[in-house]
Design a protein around this motif. Structure first.
Motif: not given
Length: 178
Positions: A9-11, A16-20, A25-30
Motif C-alpha cells: 500500500v505504501l509503495i 501514485f504521488a510521483v507518477c500520477g 504536473w511537472a511536465v505540464t508546468g514545463i
C-alpha cells in the motif's frame, strides 16, 4: 502478511504521488512555461494548426483531402489498400473537381496523408492553386504568390524533411488580405 500489505500500500501511494501527480504536473508546468502555443493545441481562430481543415476551393487554398467518411458509416479511405476501386474512384473524382476549379492536380491535393488529416502541403501544391484563388477572389496572382512564399516553412535545420506550407495559416493570412 500485514507487513507485506502495508509495504504494498505504501509503495502504491508513493508511486501514485510521483507518477500520477508530481510528474504530470511537472511536465505540464514545463510545457506551459517553454512551449505554451504547442502545449495548448496550437490553436488559431479557425482550428488547430497541425490538423487539416476542410477548405473548399477555389476561394481558399485547399489541403489534402480528409480520409474519413463524413458520416462514419462506411470504411475510412485510410483503411483502403492501393488497389481499392473505392480509393481509385475517390482520387479520380478529386482530380476532376480540381480541374473544374482550374487547378492542376498534384499528388498532395488528390491523395490522403499516411496518418490522417494533414494541414501541410508542398509549396508546389500551393503555387498551382494561386491562379484559381486569385480569379475567385479578384486578387493579383503576384500578391498571392508572395503570400504563399511568405508561408513556406523550410526543411528543419535545412536538411531534415521537406519544405511545406500550412494551409490553415495560409488561409488565415488570405482572409486578412482584404
Amino acid at each position: 502478511m500485514i507487513r507485506h500489505l502495508r509495504r504494498a500500500v505504501l509503495i502504491s501511494i508513493v508511486f501514485f504521488a510521483v507518477c500520477g501527480l508530481a510528474y504530470p504536473w511537472a511536465v505540464t508546468g514545463i510545457s506551459q512555461a517553454f512551449l505554451p502555443y504547442q502545449a495548448n493545441g496550437s490553436l488559431t481562430a479557425h482550428g488547430s494548426a497541425p490538423v487539416g481543415q476542410p477548405w473548399k476551393g477555389p476561394l481558399w487554398f485547399q489541403g489534402r483531402p480528409d480520409p474519413y467518411t463524413p458520416d462514419a458509416t462506411g470504411p475510412s479511405v485510410a483503411d483502403l489498400g492501393p488497389r481499392s476501386k473505392v480509393l481509385l474512384h475517390d482520387v479520380k473524382a478529386r482530380i476532376a473537381q480540381l480541374r473544374a476549379e482550374g487547378i492542376t492536380p498534384t499528388s498532395d491535393l488528390v491523395t490522403y496523408s499516411f496518418y490522417g488529416s494533414s494541414a501541410n502541403i508542398t509549396p508546389h501544391s500551393a503555387y498551382v492553386q494561386v491562379d484559381a484563388v486569385a480569379r475567385a477572389r479578384h486578387l493579383s496572382p503576384a500578391t498571392l504568390r508572395r503570400l504563399v512564399a511568405s508561408h513556406v516553412t523550410p526543411a528543419q535545420f535545412g536538411f531534415l524533411g521537406s519544405p511545406y506550407v500550412n494551409v490553415l495559416k495560409l488561409n488565415e493570412a488570405l482572409a486578412r488580405l482584404r
